[in-house]
Design a protein around this motif. Sequence first.
Motif, mmCIF file in Angstrom:
data_model
loop_
_atom_site.group_PDB
_atom_site.id
_atom_site.type_symbol
_atom_site.label_atom_id
_atom_site.label_comp_id
_atom_site.label_asym_id
_atom_site.label_seq_id
_atom_site.Cartn_x
_atom_site.Cartn_y
_atom_site.Cartn_z
ATOM 1 N N ARG A 740 0.490 -1.458 0.176
ATOM 2 C CA ARG A 740 0.006 0.175 -0.026
ATOM 3 C C ARG A 740 0.948 1.607 -0.230
ATOM 4 N NH1 ARG A 740 -3.837 -1.527 5.724
ATOM 5 N NH2 ARG A 740 -1.877 -2.177 5.763
ATOM 6 N N TYR A 742 0.629 4.210 -1.200
ATOM 7 C CA TYR A 742 0.097 5.633 -1.753
ATOM 8 C C TYR A 742 0.910 6.679 -1.071
ATOM 9 C CZ TYR A 742 -2.974 1.001 -2.279
ATOM 10 O OH TYR A 742 -3.199 0.206 -2.519
ATOM 11 N N GLY A 768 1.090 7.238 -7.473
ATOM 12 C CA GLY A 768 0.207 6.916 -5.566
ATOM 13 C C GLY A 768 -1.355 6.758 -5.629
ATOM 14 N N LEU A 769 -1.487 7.660 -6.917
ATOM 15 C CA LEU A 769 -3.891 7.676 -6.305
ATOM 16 C C LEU A 769 -3.742 6.885 -7.647
ATOM 17 C CD1 LEU A 769 -5.509 9.553 -5.670
ATOM 18 C CD2 LEU A 769 -5.397 10.544 -8.054
ATOM 19 N N ALA A 772 -5.830 3.935 -5.203
ATOM 20 C CA ALA A 772 -5.327 4.266 -3.688
ATOM 21 C C ALA A 772 -7.202 3.556 -3.336
ATOM 22 C CB ALA A 772 -5.943 6.086 -3.690
ATOM 23 N N MET A 777 -6.838 8.309 1.549
ATOM 24 C CA MET A 777 -5.935 7.796 0.862
ATOM 25 C C MET A 777 -5.979 8.419 -0.344
ATOM 26 S SD MET A 777 -3.170 6.682 2.043
ATOM 27 C CE MET A 777 -3.110 7.962 3.571
ATOM 28 N N ARG A 778 -7.158 8.794 -0.985
ATOM 29 C CA ARG A 778 -7.033 9.849 -2.325
ATOM 30 C C ARG A 778 -7.439 11.174 -1.762
ATOM 31 N NH1 ARG A 778 -10.802 5.556 -2.876
ATOM 32 N NH2 ARG A 778 -12.977 6.910 -2.215
ATOM 33 N N ALA A 781 -3.745 11.681 -1.994
ATOM 34 C CA ALA A 781 -3.247 12.183 -3.070
ATOM 35 C C ALA A 781 -3.563 13.674 -3.440
ATOM 36 C CB ALA A 781 -2.994 10.757 -4.102
#
Length: 935
Positions: A740, A742, A768-769, A772, A777-778, A781
């Motif tokens: 993971r 991200y 990274g996006l 995600a 996490m979104r 990013a």
Amino acid sequence: MRMATVLVEVLGPLRLTVDGVAVDVRGAKRRAVLALLALAEGRTVPVDQLVDALWPGEVPESGRQALHSHVFRLRGHLGPASGRLRTLQDGYRLDLGGDGLDVARARALLAAGRAADPERAFQLLTEADALWRGPMLADLADVGPIAAAVAGHAQLRRDVADALVTSGIAAGRVDEVVARAAAAVAEDPLREPAVLAHMRALAATGQAAQALRAGREYRARLADEAGLDPSPALDDLVREIAAGSAPAQPTRPATRLFGRDPEIAALRRLLAGERLVTLVGPGGVGKTRVALEVAARGGTATVLRLAPVTDPAALPHALAAALGLKVVQRDVLASCVAVLADTPGLLVVDNCEHLLDAARDLTAAVLAACPEVTVLATSREPLGLAAECVSRLPPLPLPGAGEDLPRVASVAVFLDRAGRVRQGVASAPDDLRLVADIVRRLDGIPLAIELAAGRLSTFSLADLHGRLDRSLDLLGGRPSGEARHGTLRETVEWSYRLLTDDERRLFRHLSIFADGVDLATAEQLAADLGLGTDPGSALARLVDASMVEAHFGAGTRYRMLETLRAFGLDRLAAAGEAEAAAAHLVRWAVALTGWIETTMSTEREPDADAVLRRELPNLRAAWRLARSGGRLDEAAAIVTALYHAIAYRDLVEIRDWAEELADDPALDGHPRAAAVFGTAAEAAYHRGDYARADRLARAGFARDGGSWHCRTVLSIAALARNDWDDVVSHSLAAAALTDRPYENLGIAALGRAYAGDTEAAWELNERGLAGAPSPSMRGWATYVAGEIDNCAGRHEEAERRYRRAIDLARTSGATFLAGVATVGLLAVRARMGRVQDALRGYREVVDYFARTGNWTHQWVNLRNLADLLRRLGDGDAAARIDAAANAAPDAPAVDGARPAGPAAPVLGRAAVLDLAREAIDRNLSAPPAPRTPRR
């Protein structure tokens, strides 16, 4: 060193005793000084007031010197207790302690007697009555203030006498109080309460004719001497005595009822349409008191008290006694039902829980044969009849923020009962705040509150507050309406004994949860305990028995009142199950935090966030048990599972757990040591100490060079130092250690963007996006994309991305991410000329980082604010903020020198925050400057 005890007795001739030895105080003036200081009850008596009392006419020139001489000699009389007589700037004070004055003792015994069951009350009030040894301070009656005090304490004498007679009648000791009742009337023949008590005493000893004659004589005497008529209470009592059914005590208790008008109104509405209403709730919540008030406010009512009844077969006889029937032959219950059938009204059946089957049968018989009778039952669980309408009585309302504390019912009860023990005990604002916390910790349970207030006869308010962790044993005594149960512990024990073995066991093990459980957890606990009954049924029985409360909201939650929970923990220890219960709670916490860790990396992150915040009190209890029990494996599992929560949520408490565990020498060599160090490093970073974060991460890195946690924190610590190459290398190394990546790719992208390579930054962030899975996490990013756009001068696009990142962060509960994204958003708005929006936002973010203690990001925010202030012409404030940031060891590095100015003073944290807030407010109120068009 122990100070000698002193007793000053004023309820008769003045008497002084020091360490049990009588001391002769000679001279009228010296005795008057002692009496005046004692009657002040610990308050300072000004010199002028004493002089005026001793010499009410013209004060001789030597008056003050004579007073000082009397005080000096009084210290000699006090001997080893001379330190209790203090000379202050404006007067003298005699500290007698809680039991050093017989007046205070009498007052405390009266309050305790009013709160006790009849037999105990009789003992306490007999002791209080014996404190009067004759006319009060008769030889000092010519001293004006003493004469006034004597007159003021006459009411205390009357109150004790009335309460003694009433308790003697109620306790079946009427023969012992008849003479005292007659003496009270002889002392004041026109005082109606004394006359009524005397009449009751006479009637209770079989002297109904004499009681009625006493009533007639009082009526004639009152008319002749005062020209007045007696109150309706005399006529009521005369009718009752004439009918041969004089009650032993009034139906409505003497103390005032606070905060129950809504419940009483609701019960009266229910009773208007229902034949049977059962008022249920835990012991001490005030069911009896409310039911009696409903009966008193209605029409005809009969009260059947079951608390003294232990044999189910005695219920019909108890009902006959309540109705004033003497049934020698025939069926007793049938006779009672026949009387009730001819008397429409309300039947109150009080305290049914210990005779539930018999109470159910009696109530069913009454309802079937008496169509005009309505029944109000009180019980800790429902009767179980089909016609039953159950009404749960909640605790008293608790004080909230900003409320007028004396008007809150739970606080008002405390103040009312406290005032009966010691006047003026809680009048200052700080005292009221202590009272508010006391009633909160007692769950708003009236019994607990009354018992606590009664303890002010022994403890100060602060001492009482500090001892509430022992409330089950501390709060003894028997308030009115709870005569069967002596202490708070006995009240709870009463309900506990009515449970089955399986129900008791489930109750004990549920008590280990500090903030209740959901249904799945309760059923799993029951299954783990191997109960012989259905888990759901056992839980339902605990709810019915008012040992557990069911709260219905987003999901059903089962909680215990703190007094019940404290009892459960005690019983858990007594059963030898405390260690097993603690182990179960810790295992539950490990499993829950593992689920939170996994779920926070999915679309269900908001659910995991909600569970984490809801279960934090239980996790806190589990954490303390893990630490105190040396459960290092479980503690490490809990802390490392919460890494994402520490990184993105401002739950300061769990950050402290991580740093606490990292400081434990036992961690050395543990397989999770590196992950714990990395998690603690993340916590230190959020506390604003990125230097400690770097040290902790490197310590963990030295134990396990492949730790993802340590690599991640090393990268963000490098961000604070502006070491862009280290940011990228550590971030990419961390990304290679996880499935993971991200967050790590986003951190690497920031390093590239701040170094000026926005194209490389963009490529890293897009990686990274991609995929995600969680909102945070979104959001991360998207925030990084906003930073890249900001570095590239694309301010409008950056603003859009920041706003989107904030929305995603709030959706997922990632409050820290929302905070840092807001810092970027405000900087962009300031550059775009939207000054007012930026200033308002800066005020919120300054307060936010001040609350959470993250000074690393606070300094970034303050430097951005300084840039805006400088453009607004507020150069002095900007220079002072920059000077503070430049001098702060925890402020992130900056490119190039900040224009602090040579004369700018270096401010501390609190001062710089005050300066920032003042500058924001000042510039918000200033007329807006002409807006410069953007190119």
